[in-house]
Design an enzyme around this catalytic site. Sequence first.
Site, short mmCIF file in Angstrom:
data_model
loop_
_atom_site.label_atom_id
_atom_site.label_comp_id
_atom_site.label_asym_id
_atom_site.label_seq_id
_atom_site.Cartn_x
_atom_site.Cartn_y
_atom_site.Cartn_z
N LEU A 1 -5.46 -1.54 -8.81
CA LEU A 1 -5.26 -1.11 -7.47
C LEU A 1 -5.87 -2.08 -6.63
O LEU A 1 -6.87 -2.59 -6.69
CB LEU A 1 -5.55 0.12 -7.25
CG LEU A 1 -5.10 1.36 -8.09
CD1 LEU A 1 -6.02 2.56 -7.45
CD2 LEU A 1 -3.32 1.47 -7.97
N ASP A 2 -4.91 -2.56 -5.61
CA ASP A 2 -5.64 -3.46 -4.56
C ASP A 2 -6.08 -2.64 -3.38
O ASP A 2 -6.00 -1.40 -3.46
CB ASP A 2 -4.66 -4.43 -4.04
CG ASP A 2 -3.33 -3.85 -3.52
OD1 ASP A 2 -3.34 -2.62 -2.99
OD2 ASP A 2 -2.20 -4.64 -3.24
#
Lengths: 143, 103
Positions: A81-82
């Site tokens: 995930l960013d």
Amino acid sequence: MSFLRLAARSLPRSGALLAPRTATAIPQFRGRVFQSAFFSAEAGLSKGDITARVIDVLKGFEKVSPEKLTETSRFSEDLGLDSLDAVEVVMAVEEEFAIEIPDEEADEIKTVQQGTSLRCVTATSNSSYCSAIEYIAKTPEAK
Amino acid sequence: MAPRHSGLQKDVLALYRRALRMVHSKPSAVRENFDLFVRYTFRTRASSVSPRDVAAIEHLLRHGRRQVEIYEDSKVRNCFVSREMMEWGQQHGGRTSRITHPA
């Protein structure tokens, strides 16, 4: 003689004054004890329960593959995930537990574990979800 | 441990959070539109500028703040979703399910 009469008169009065005071003091005290007892019972959101719910929230994200998801996964390294996704996750957790996590703290949450531990730590206006530790000490509105 | 965010990154994340809060304030029937709009806009704009181009990011931030301010108004009842956004949304799914607990 007059001073004796004075003393006699003052005695019952002081007694009358004392009596209601003790009478009111006792229920108040009791009330507080019961309140805190109920409260602590309500606050008992177990760690396992919190973890399960946070993981359920994460499962709802398409990007997160369920097999990689564990209690110790890190958002960016393990789950891919960013930072924008992380914001979405934290918002979803907020929604799930009906709380609002302040920005500075929300930015610090980078793992599932941390998410859950913050959950333990965060007290809210919605007292049914409150559990203990340091956040309460820091939050004056925490009840 | 991931490195800490810079001030500018924090500003962007704060704006994103604010935008998502705005989405939650909308009625559930149209929330999806707002949600898609916010996610699409952030993603596409984020990839359109270089992370080193501070002036451009600041410009986008200012622009975004103004836009969110307008959208936060409860008089804004719905939001336009283009075909591009829909296509993007199908490829980049956000949350598939929302857990609902009885209150």
